[in-house]
Design a protein around this motif. Structure first.
Motif, PDB file in Angstrom:
ATOM      1  N   PHE A 162      -4.670   4.881   3.110  1.00  0.00           N
ATOM      2  CA  PHE A 162      -3.747   3.723   3.339  1.00  0.00           C
ATOM      3  C   PHE A 162      -2.200   4.230   3.885  1.00  0.00           C
ATOM      4  CE2 PHE A 162      -0.686   0.335   1.950  1.00  0.00           C
ATOM      5  CZ  PHE A 162      -1.215  -0.548   2.349  1.00  0.00           C
ATOM      6  N   VAL A 169       2.872   0.090   9.251  1.00  0.00           N
ATOM      7  CA  VAL A 169       3.992  -0.926   9.160  1.00  0.00           C
ATOM      8  C   VAL A 169       5.352  -0.444   9.171  1.00  0.00           C
ATOM      9  CG1 VAL A 169       4.479  -2.453   6.914  1.00  0.00           C
ATOM     10  CG2 VAL A 169       2.129  -1.768   7.351  1.00  0.00           C
ATOM     11  N   VAL A 170       5.721   0.768   8.791  1.00  0.00           N
ATOM     12  CA  VAL A 170       7.161   1.152   8.862  1.00  0.00           C
ATOM     13  C   VAL A 170       7.412   1.265  10.232  1.00  0.00           C
ATOM     14  CG1 VAL A 170       8.512   3.504   8.566  1.00  0.00           C
ATOM     15  CG2 VAL A 170       7.181   2.609   6.609  1.00  0.00           C
ATOM     16  N   ILE A 173       8.095  -2.506  11.633  1.00  0.00           N
ATOM     17  CA  ILE A 173       9.495  -3.060  11.271  1.00  0.00           C
ATOM     18  C   ILE A 173      10.667  -2.410  11.855  1.00  0.00           C
ATOM     19  CG2 ILE A 173      10.900  -3.109   9.125  1.00  0.00           C
ATOM     20  CD1 ILE A 173       8.404  -3.439   7.296  1.00  0.00           C
TER      21      ILE A 173
ATOM     22  N   VAL B  78       0.689  -3.376   1.957  1.00  0.00           N
ATOM     23  CA  VAL B  78       1.403  -4.016   2.965  1.00  0.00           C
ATOM     24  C   VAL B  78       2.744  -4.594   2.520  1.00  0.00           C
ATOM     25  CG1 VAL B  78       1.494  -5.344   4.942  1.00  0.00           C
ATOM     26  CG2 VAL B  78      -0.554  -4.093   4.548  1.00  0.00           C
ATOM     27  N   VAL B  81       5.243  -1.962   1.129  1.00  0.00           N
ATOM     28  CA  VAL B  81       5.697  -1.226   2.162  1.00  0.00           C
ATOM     29  C   VAL B  81       6.887  -1.870   3.044  1.00  0.00           C
ATOM     30  CG1 VAL B  81       5.439   0.008   4.385  1.00  0.00           C
ATOM     31  CG2 VAL B  81       3.677   0.286   2.599  1.00  0.00           C
ATOM     32  N   ALA B  82       6.596  -3.137   3.300  1.00  0.00           N
ATOM     33  CA  ALA B  82       7.527  -4.009   3.987  1.00  0.00           C
ATOM     34  C   ALA B  82       8.786  -4.256   3.380  1.00  0.00           C
ATOM     35  CB  ALA B  82       6.782  -5.232   4.521  1.00  0.00           C
ATOM     36  N   SER B  94       9.301   4.191   1.535  1.00  0.00           N
ATOM     37  CA  SER B  94       8.096   2.991   1.720  1.00  0.00           C
ATOM     38  C   SER B  94       6.977   3.524   1.881  1.00  0.00           C
ATOM     39  CB  SER B  94       8.714   2.430   3.187  1.00  0.00           C
ATOM     40  OG  SER B  94       9.956   2.435   3.311  1.00  0.00           O
TER      41      SER B  94
END
Lengths: 239, 113
Positions: A162, A169-170, A173, B78, B81-82, B94
């Motif tokens: 994961f 995802v980082v 963003i 997710v 992390v977000a 994160s």
């Protein structure tokens, strides 16, 4: 060279922290997905590209074909084409080091040499070379620590992959806050979901890359056209 | 698990060559004084966010929303992390927290086997 390394080191500390930890995650993941730890180190020496190395673990583990791997690499790394553009002049007089400078042009190294200049008394070419070299050393050291830790420590690693999702995802963003338009994100999501539904989870990569490129080209005029003209103007003036 | 060493070697070499290719391309094709082709500029700029979206979905492609645990662990991971990243903007915190929470979730809370 020693002087240049000494001058370059402080500037690379933020990259050091990032590269050692992400490199460590890479090494660990590589070993925990069943690959020999030497492959992790080999990849960090020869490929040296963060996101792509994580994707590579997935591709290698699934035995994806070489052509598909080549296309995926092109797709994930095509942004690098841009980095070189800023350095055509800067690297001109670097002689033998030029090849290494080009090879080691990661996102982080790019942003460091974009903004930095050697202090007085230090050769600028050696200074830039030191930054590039130190950064890759951090990456390799991180990979080695992760790979060795992964071989020695036995704990239940179920779900550790994961980390790759988390990394993306980082990045997602960070990009979200950088870009003015979010149409490309939307295109990426729609195109990928579409190919996932049509072609299934085993064959989705190739079609999604084709869909994304095609849709991006179709919407070229709509996506932030003004900014793109401005950018090109600026680039032409620069050269 | 065992992977053929030949396959792994060639795969890594292919990745290395293509990666270097993307880095060396501007030095070969775009000499000083020539304008870079427009479509390269365009693709180079807008492909990355689309690619990252693709990669996130690619990572989650095997999640089954209709079977236990219904993608809930991934959603928790997710979201962790977000939220952490928007709040702290620290990559390490994160990624690490999201991964640990995901691992705990699938190993101890929503266990499938």
């Amino acid at each position: 060279m020693r002087k240049a390394l000494k001058a370059a080191f402080p500037a690379t500390i933020p990259v050091m922290l990032g590269y050692i930890s992400v490199g460590l995650a890479f090494g660990l993941l590589m070993v925990k997905t069943g690959h020999n730890f030497l492959w992790a180190i080999f990849m960090s020496i020869t490929v040296y590209a963060g996101s792509m190395q994580f994707i590579a673990i997935n591709l290698l583990t699934n035995g994806v074909g070489l052509i598909e791997i080549a296309l995926m690499t092109l797709f994930v790394n095509v942004r690098h084409v841009f980095y070189g553009l800023s350095f055509i002049d800067k690297f001109k007089d670097m002689g033998k080091k030029k090849t290494y400078m080009i090879f080691s042009l990661t996102d982080e190294t790019y942003s460091l040499i974009c903004s930095l200049k050697a202090p007085v008394g230090v050769d600028n070419n050696l200074f830039l070379f030191s930054i590039a070299l130190l950064n890759q050393m951090y990456w390799i050291i991180g990979s080695i620590i992760g790979a060795i830790a992964g071989s020695l420590i036995t704990f239940n690693t179920q779900g550790i992959d994961f980390a790759m999702t988390a990394l993306f995802v980082v990045i997602f963003i960070e990009q979200w806050f950088t870009y003015k338009t979010h149409i490309p994100v939307l295109i990426g999501i729609v195109a990928t979901l579409l190919s996932l539904m049509i072609f299934g989870s085993d064959n989705m990569i190739l079609p999604s890359m084709i869909f994304i490129t095609a849709i991006l080209l179709v919407f070229e005029k709509k996506i932030d056209k003004k900014e793109y003209e401005k950018r090109e103007e600026a680039m032409n003036n620069e050269f | 698990m065992n992977f053929s060493n030949n396959y792994t070697f060639f795969a890594i070499v292919v990745i290395a060559i293509v990666t270097f290719g993307t880095r060396v391309a501007p030095f070969i094709f775009f000499r000083k004084g020539k304008a870079t082709p427009k479509y390269i500029v365009y693709i180079g700029k807008y492909l990355p966010p689309a690619v990252i979206s693709m990669l996130i979905i690619y990572c989650l492609k095997n999640v089954n929303l209709f079977k236990f645990p219904f993608g809930i662990p991934e959603l928790i991971g997710v979201a962790t992390v977000a939220i952490l990243h928007i709040w702290k903007r620290n990559n390490l915190i994160s990624i690490l927290s999201g991964t640990v929470i995901y691992m705990i979730t699938i190993q101890f809370i929503l266990v499938t086997n």
